[in-house]
Design an enzyme around this catalytic site. Structure first.
Site, PDB file in Angstrom:
ATOM      1  CG  PHE A   1      -2.061   0.960   1.116  1.00  0.00           C
ATOM      2  CD1 PHE A   1      -3.160   0.664   0.328  1.00  0.00           C
ATOM      3  CD2 PHE A   1      -2.028   2.165   1.790  1.00  0.00           C
ATOM      4  CE1 PHE A   1      -4.218   1.552   0.215  1.00  0.00           C
ATOM      5  CE2 PHE A   1      -3.076   3.062   1.688  1.00  0.00           C
ATOM      6  CZ  PHE A   1      -4.171   2.756   0.900  1.00  0.00           C
TER       7      PHE A   1
ATOM      8  CB  ALA B   1       0.902  -0.254   7.630  1.00  0.00           C
TER       9      ALA B   1
ATOM     10  CB  ILE C   1      -0.742   9.221   3.874  1.00  0.00           C
ATOM     11  CG1 ILE C   1       0.650   8.830   3.341  1.00  0.00           C
ATOM     12  CG2 ILE C   1      -1.004  10.713   3.680  1.00  0.00           C
ATOM     13  CD1 ILE C   1       0.797   8.938   1.832  1.00  0.00           C
TER      14      ILE C   1
ATOM     15  CB  THR D   1     -11.872   8.249   8.478  1.00  0.00           C
ATOM     16  OG1 THR D   1     -10.828   7.355   8.068  1.00  0.00           O
ATOM     17  CG2 THR D   1     -12.803   8.538   7.303  1.00  0.00           C
TER      18      THR D   1
ATOM     19  CG  HIS E   1      -8.371   3.405   8.479  1.00  0.00           C
ATOM     20  ND1 HIS E   1      -8.793   2.155   8.857  1.00  0.00           N
ATOM     21  CD2 HIS E   1      -7.344   3.214   7.609  1.00  0.00           C
ATOM     22  CE1 HIS E   1      -8.058   1.245   8.241  1.00  0.00           C
ATOM     23  NE2 HIS E   1      -7.174   1.864   7.480  1.00  0.00           N
TER      24      HIS E   1
END
Length: 154
Positions: free
Chosen positions: A21, A55, A81, A85, A87
Site C-alpha cells: 500500500f 501496514a 498517510i 477519518t 482509520h
C-alpha cells in the site's frame, strides 16, 4: 563495560517486510534499505523481502520471520498517510504496538521503518528527498542493533 553495535553488515542475514500500500513511497524506502545494507557489506543473497498488503499486516509477518531463527534483524517498511477519518490513528497505533511486541517476544531486533505522515508531501520528503530516506535509516539501525545484541550475548 560498554556495549556498542558496529555498522558492519558482513555475515548478517536481514529480512525486510514491506507494505504494498502506497508503493510509490514504500518502493523508495525498500530501495534505500537494500542499498544501505549492501553498502554496509550485507551480501545481497542475505537480504530477503516479504511483501504484505498494508501496514496492518506487517507485525504478523515480521513475527514469523523473526521467530524463524534465520535472521539477525527484521526491517519493517510501510507508509500510512492521514486521511479524513480516524482509520489512520488506529492503524498507526496498532502497527507500532505490534512491531514493539515482536521485539519483546522474539529478541530479534525488528526495526520500525514505517512512515506515519500527515500528507503525501511529507511521505515523499522522507522517502529519499528533503528529509533523507527512512528506509536507509532503518537499515543502519538494523545493522547496529543486530551487532549490539551479538556483542551482549558473547
Amino acid at each position: 563495560m560498554n556495549f556498542e553495535g558496529k555498522l558492519i553488515g558482513k555475515d548478517l542475514k536481514v529480512a525486510i517486510v514491506v507494505s504494498r500500500f502506497n508503493d510509490f513511497i514504500t518502493g523508495r524506502l525498500l530501495e534505500g534499505a537494500k542499498d544501505t545494507l549492501i553498502r554496509h557489506d550485507v551480501n545481497e543473497d542475505n537480504i530477503d523481502v516479504a511483501f504484505v498488503p498494508g501496514a496492518f499486516e506487517i507485525p504478523l509477518v515480521a513475527k514469523k520471520l523473526a521467530s524463524s531463527g534465520n535472521y539477525d534483524a527484521v526491517i519493517t517498511l510501510g507508509c500510512v498517510i492521514r486521511g479524513a477519518t480516524s482509520h489512520y490513528d488506529y492503524v498507526c497505533n496498532e502497527v507500532a504496538k505490534g512491531v514493539s511486541k515482536v521485539n519483546d517476544q522474539t529478541n530479534v531486533p525488528v526495526i520500525f521503518g514505517i512512515l506515519t505522515t500527515e500528507s503525501i508531501e511529507q511521505a515523499v520528503e522522507r522517502a529519499g528527498t528533503k528529509a533523507g530516506n527512512k528506509g536507509a535509516e532503518a537499515a543502519v539501525s538494523a545493522i547496529e542493533m543486530a551487532n549490539l545484541l551479538k556483542s551482549i550475548k558473547a
